[in-house]
Design a protein around this motif. Sequence first.
Motif, PDB file in Angstrom:
ATOM      1  N   ALA A 143      -1.357   5.423   7.400  1.00  0.00           N
ATOM      2  CA  ALA A 143      -0.073   4.734   7.255  1.00  0.00           C
ATOM      3  C   ALA A 143       0.344   4.048   8.547  1.00  0.00           C
ATOM      4  N   ARG A 144      -0.017   4.656   9.674  1.00  0.00           N
ATOM      5  CA  ARG A 144       0.334   4.045  10.958  1.00  0.00           C
ATOM      6  C   ARG A 144      -0.451   2.766  11.228  1.00  0.00           C
ATOM      7  N   GLN A 145      -1.586   2.607  10.571  1.00  0.00           N
ATOM      8  CA  GLN A 145      -2.441   1.461  10.844  1.00  0.00           C
ATOM      9  C   GLN A 145      -2.323   0.343   9.806  1.00  0.00           C
ATOM     10  N   ILE A 146      -1.567   0.575   8.742  1.00  0.00           N
ATOM     11  CA  ILE A 146      -1.403  -0.423   7.682  1.00  0.00           C
ATOM     12  C   ILE A 146       0.020  -0.944   7.717  1.00  0.00           C
ATOM     13  N   VAL A 204       0.841  -1.200   0.000  1.00  0.00           N
ATOM     14  CA  VAL A 204       0.000   0.000   0.000  1.00  0.00           C
ATOM     15  C   VAL A 204       0.873   1.245   0.000  1.00  0.00           C
ATOM     16  N   LEU A 205       0.518   2.191  -0.860  1.00  0.00           N
ATOM     17  CA  LEU A 205       1.168   3.503  -0.904  1.00  0.00           C
ATOM     18  C   LEU A 205       0.099   4.559  -0.678  1.00  0.00           C
ATOM     19  N   ILE A 206       0.364   5.484   0.233  1.00  0.00           N
ATOM     20  CA  ILE A 206      -0.565   6.572   0.534  1.00  0.00           C
ATOM     21  C   ILE A 206       0.101   7.880   0.127  1.00  0.00           C
ATOM     22  N   VAL A 207      -0.554   8.632  -0.758  1.00  0.00           N
ATOM     23  CA  VAL A 207       0.019   9.861  -1.305  1.00  0.00           C
ATOM     24  C   VAL A 207      -0.877  11.051  -0.985  1.00  0.00           C
ATOM     25  N   THR A 208      -0.273  12.128  -0.518  1.00  0.00           N
ATOM     26  CA  THR A 208      -1.011  13.381  -0.295  1.00  0.00           C
ATOM     27  C   THR A 208      -0.123  14.552  -0.684  1.00  0.00           C
ATOM     28  N   GLY A 209      -0.756  15.715  -0.818  1.00  0.00           N
ATOM     29  CA  GLY A 209      -0.024  16.950  -1.051  1.00  0.00           C
ATOM     30  C   GLY A 209       0.244  17.646   0.270  1.00  0.00           C
ATOM     31  N   PHE A 245      -5.884  16.181   4.612  1.00  0.00           N
ATOM     32  CA  PHE A 245      -5.662  14.836   4.085  1.00  0.00           C
ATOM     33  C   PHE A 245      -4.243  14.342   4.344  1.00  0.00           C
ATOM     34  N   THR A 246      -3.315  15.247   4.583  1.00  0.00           N
ATOM     35  CA  THR A 246      -1.989  14.815   5.001  1.00  0.00           C
ATOM     36  C   THR A 246      -2.063  14.156   6.371  1.00  0.00           C
ATOM     37  N   ALA A 247      -2.836  14.759   7.285  1.00  0.00           N
ATOM     38  CA  ALA A 247      -3.014  14.158   8.611  1.00  0.00           C
ATOM     39  C   ALA A 247      -3.735  12.819   8.511  1.00  0.00           C
ATOM     40  N   ILE A 248      -4.743  12.735   7.647  1.00  0.00           N
ATOM     41  CA  ILE A 248      -5.459  11.467   7.456  1.00  0.00           C
ATOM     42  C   ILE A 248      -4.517  10.418   6.879  1.00  0.00           C
ATOM     43  N   ASP A 289      -1.261  10.238   7.158  1.00  0.00           N
ATOM     44  CA  ASP A 289      -0.322   9.806   8.196  1.00  0.00           C
ATOM     45  C   ASP A 289      -0.980   8.798   9.134  1.00  0.00           C
ATOM     46  N   ALA A 290      -2.236   9.076   9.503  1.00  0.00           N
ATOM     47  CA  ALA A 290      -2.957   8.176  10.410  1.00  0.00           C
ATOM     48  C   ALA A 290      -3.197   6.819   9.761  1.00  0.00           C
TER      49      ALA A 290
END
Length: 237
Positions: free
Chosen positions: A193-196, A174-179, A185-188, A190-191
């Motif tokens: 990524a901590r759970q996956i 899984v890759l999570i990308v934000t601006g 959405f950066t905070a979301i 980050d959250a």
Amino acid sequence: MRLLLVPGFTQTPASWDGVRTHLDPTTDVHALALPVAASFVATAAALAERGGRGAWCGYSMGGRLALRLALDRPDLVTALVLVSATPGIDDAVERDARVAADDELAASIERDGTTPFLDRWLAQPMFVNVAHDAPGVAERTTWTAAQLAATLRTLGTGTMNPMWARLHELTMPVLIVTGDLDEKFTAIGDAMARQIAGARRGRLACGHAVPLERPSELAALLHDFTNAPASNTDTAS
């Protein structure tokens, strides 16, 4: 490598044209239109049938659908990329408020029509860095007012069951990308990524509309991730 791209609300497959231009020409890329079925879950299932097996990448609303697809049909998802996406709203009161707000917005679309709504939608601060001639902007007018309203009422963040508690079920890369300019959405991201377990985190110097603001950088992240997935790696640009 087969890559499936899912657009966000008001978008068409053409919204991915900028990213596709910068992908390796050997990549088997399919930009999909958003189906709208009777429910959020049913729409994700319809998307699965339409796209099949491959690496799935969804932006915003498309990211929420791709996440649901990955949870329900992990056999079809070799890798998952979530761009400016959220697993939903945990708080029931907040969900109800979002449903009411989206219903009001849907009613305004039905009243005013597609073009006036799109003008207001793209004038929001979160899209301030999207050029008027960005890929897919003109194609958005192919949506009818009824289709846009139905999409909001069926696929809005408030209508879906939140998926925060299921993030640990994801076993594919899984890759999570934000601006970085998109603080919410950066905070979301980050959250999430901590759970996956083993999730990679990509951050680019832009706002919410990553595929339109930084298409070449997003294409580079997609190429690196899908060709050599790695765990616990941050990427910034």
